[in-house]
Motif scaffolding. Structure first.
Motif, PDB file in Angstrom:
ATOM      1  N   ALA A  19       0.825  -1.209   0.000  1.00  0.00           N
ATOM      2  CA  ALA A  19       0.000   0.000   0.000  1.00  0.00           C
ATOM      3  C   ALA A  19       0.862   1.263   0.000  1.00  0.00           C
ATOM      4  N   ASP A  20       2.047   1.198   0.591  1.00  0.00           N
ATOM      5  CA  ASP A  20       2.950   2.349   0.658  1.00  0.00           C
ATOM      6  C   ASP A  20       4.390   1.843   0.597  1.00  0.00           C
ATOM      7  N   PRO A  21       4.934   1.700  -0.633  1.00  0.00           N
ATOM      8  CA  PRO A  21       6.297   1.143  -0.790  1.00  0.00           C
ATOM      9  C   PRO A  21       7.382   1.890  -0.028  1.00  0.00           C
ATOM     10  N   ASP A  22       7.174   3.152   0.290  1.00  0.00           N
ATOM     11  CA  ASP A  22       8.181   3.896   1.057  1.00  0.00           C
ATOM     12  C   ASP A  22       8.384   3.288   2.444  1.00  0.00           C
ATOM     13  N   LYS A  23       7.397   2.566   2.949  1.00  0.00           N
ATOM     14  CA  LYS A  23       7.532   1.926   4.258  1.00  0.00           C
ATOM     15  C   LYS A  23       8.566   0.804   4.237  1.00  0.00           C
ATOM     16  N   ALA A  24       8.951   0.330   3.066  1.00  0.00           N
ATOM     17  CA  ALA A  24       9.922  -0.768   2.958  1.00  0.00           C
ATOM     18  C   ALA A  24      11.357  -0.288   3.140  1.00  0.00           C
ATOM     19  N   ARG A  25      11.588   0.987   2.924  1.00  0.00           N
ATOM     20  CA  ARG A  25      12.950   1.508   3.005  1.00  0.00           C
ATOM     21  C   ARG A  25      13.341   1.736   4.461  1.00  0.00           C
ATOM     22  N   ALA A  26      14.564   1.351   4.788  1.00  0.00           N
ATOM     23  CA  ALA A  26      15.001   1.465   6.181  1.00  0.00           C
ATOM     24  C   ALA A  26      16.475   1.820   6.238  1.00  0.00           C
ATOM     25  N   THR A  27      16.827   2.517   7.276  1.00  0.00           N
ATOM     26  CA  THR A  27      18.214   2.698   7.645  1.00  0.00           C
ATOM     27  C   THR A  27      18.383   1.909   8.931  1.00  0.00           C
ATOM     28  N   TYR A  28      19.258   0.920   8.883  1.00  0.00           N
ATOM     29  CA  TYR A  28      19.390   0.009  10.014  1.00  0.00           C
ATOM     30  C   TYR A  28      20.264   0.604  11.103  1.00  0.00           C
ATOM     31  N   ALA A  29      20.050   0.136  12.314  1.00  0.00           N
ATOM     32  CA  ALA A  29      20.831   0.605  13.456  1.00  0.00           C
ATOM     33  C   ALA A  29      22.309   0.319  13.219  1.00  0.00           C
ATOM     34  N   SER A  30      23.118   1.255  13.578  1.00  0.00           N
ATOM     35  CA  SER A  30      24.564   1.102  13.452  1.00  0.00           C
ATOM     36  C   SER A  30      25.080   0.100  14.470  1.00  0.00           C
ATOM     37  N   ALA A  31      26.163  -0.542  14.116  1.00  0.00           N
ATOM     38  CA  ALA A  31      26.938  -1.341  15.060  1.00  0.00           C
ATOM     39  C   ALA A  31      28.202  -0.539  15.319  1.00  0.00           C
ATOM     40  N   VAL A  32      28.432  -0.212  16.567  1.00  0.00           N
ATOM     41  CA  VAL A  32      29.552   0.660  16.914  1.00  0.00           C
ATOM     42  C   VAL A  32      30.543  -0.128  17.766  1.00  0.00           C
ATOM     43  N   ALA A  33      31.729  -0.348  17.225  1.00  0.00           N
ATOM     44  CA  ALA A  33      32.764  -1.108  17.922  1.00  0.00           C
ATOM     45  C   ALA A  33      33.731  -0.161  18.623  1.00  0.00           C
ATOM     46  N   THR A  34      34.029  -0.488  19.870  1.00  0.00           N
ATOM     47  CA  THR A  34      34.979   0.281  20.652  1.00  0.00           C
ATOM     48  C   THR A  34      36.005  -0.683  21.244  1.00  0.00           C
ATOM     49  N   PRO A  35      37.287  -0.474  20.938  1.00  0.00           N
ATOM     50  CA  PRO A  35      38.308  -1.332  21.549  1.00  0.00           C
ATOM     51  C   PRO A  35      38.291  -1.169  23.065  1.00  0.00           C
ATOM     52  N   MET A  36      38.491  -2.300  23.762  1.00  0.00           N
ATOM     53  CA  MET A  36      38.485  -2.262  25.233  1.00  0.00           C
ATOM     54  C   MET A  36      39.902  -2.480  25.762  1.00  0.00           C
TER      55      MET A  36
END
Length: 170
Positions: A19-36
């Motif tokens: 019904a609304d193809p724009d709903k299919a587009r997504a920006t996924y959550a980032s994975a942020v790596a930090t050295p420990m």
């Protein structure tokens, strides 16, 4: 979720997107790596946390899975998830599903010992063992191939290294 609820959720999402193809587009959550410490990293994103480390042979302490293992785990889990989703949509009652991802590589690339060798995986094999109480071997193979063609992680990596598919039914 039970298969009927999974199928309903997927159908509802599909109808909303049609019904609304724009709903299919997504920006996924980032994975942020930090050295420990040393080669250990903490990766945060989407409210989740994982930790990685490297083997002792590559300078780590082997205190957590390596990033490469998480890569393979992601590929395996995504494939298994899409198979289970599509099985629910097709009303296929799975009795067994195991997805195993194997890969080959050459440490000379990561260590910079030979610049002609990639640090990346040189081959990836996705092995699926599947059985169902109400589907033939041919139907299961078609289901697995459909899922492999629609697995977001698998589709993301498919064109880089070779990704072969081995299917065991029964």
């Amino acid at each position: 979720m039970k298969p009927v609820a999974i199928a309903a959720a997927l159908d509802n999402t599909g109808r909303a997107i049609l019904a609304d193809p724009d709903k299919a587009r997504a920006t996924y959550a980032s994975a942020v790596a930090t050295p420990m410490d040393g080669l250990k990293c903490r990766v945060n994103g989407a409210g989740q946390v994982i930790e990685t480390d490297m083997s002792a042979a590559t300078g780590g302490e082997n205190s957590a899975p390596s990033p490469g293992w998480f890569f393979r785990a992601s590929l395996a889990a995504c494939c298994a998830t899409v198979i289970a989703q599509e099985a629910a949509r097709r009303d296929v009652s799975l009795t067994n599903l195991v997805v195993k991802v194997e890969s080959d590589g050459d440490l000379r690339g990561m260590l910079g010992l030979d610049e002609t060798i990639s640090a990346g995986h040189s081959a990836i094999r996705t092995n699926v063992e599947i059985a169902a109480s109400n589907a033939s071997a041919g139907e299961l193979e078609e289901l697995v191939r459909w899922a492999a063609d629609h697995s977001p992680v698998g589709c993301t990596v498919r064109d880089a290294p070779t990704n072969t598919l081995s299917i065991t039914t029964g």
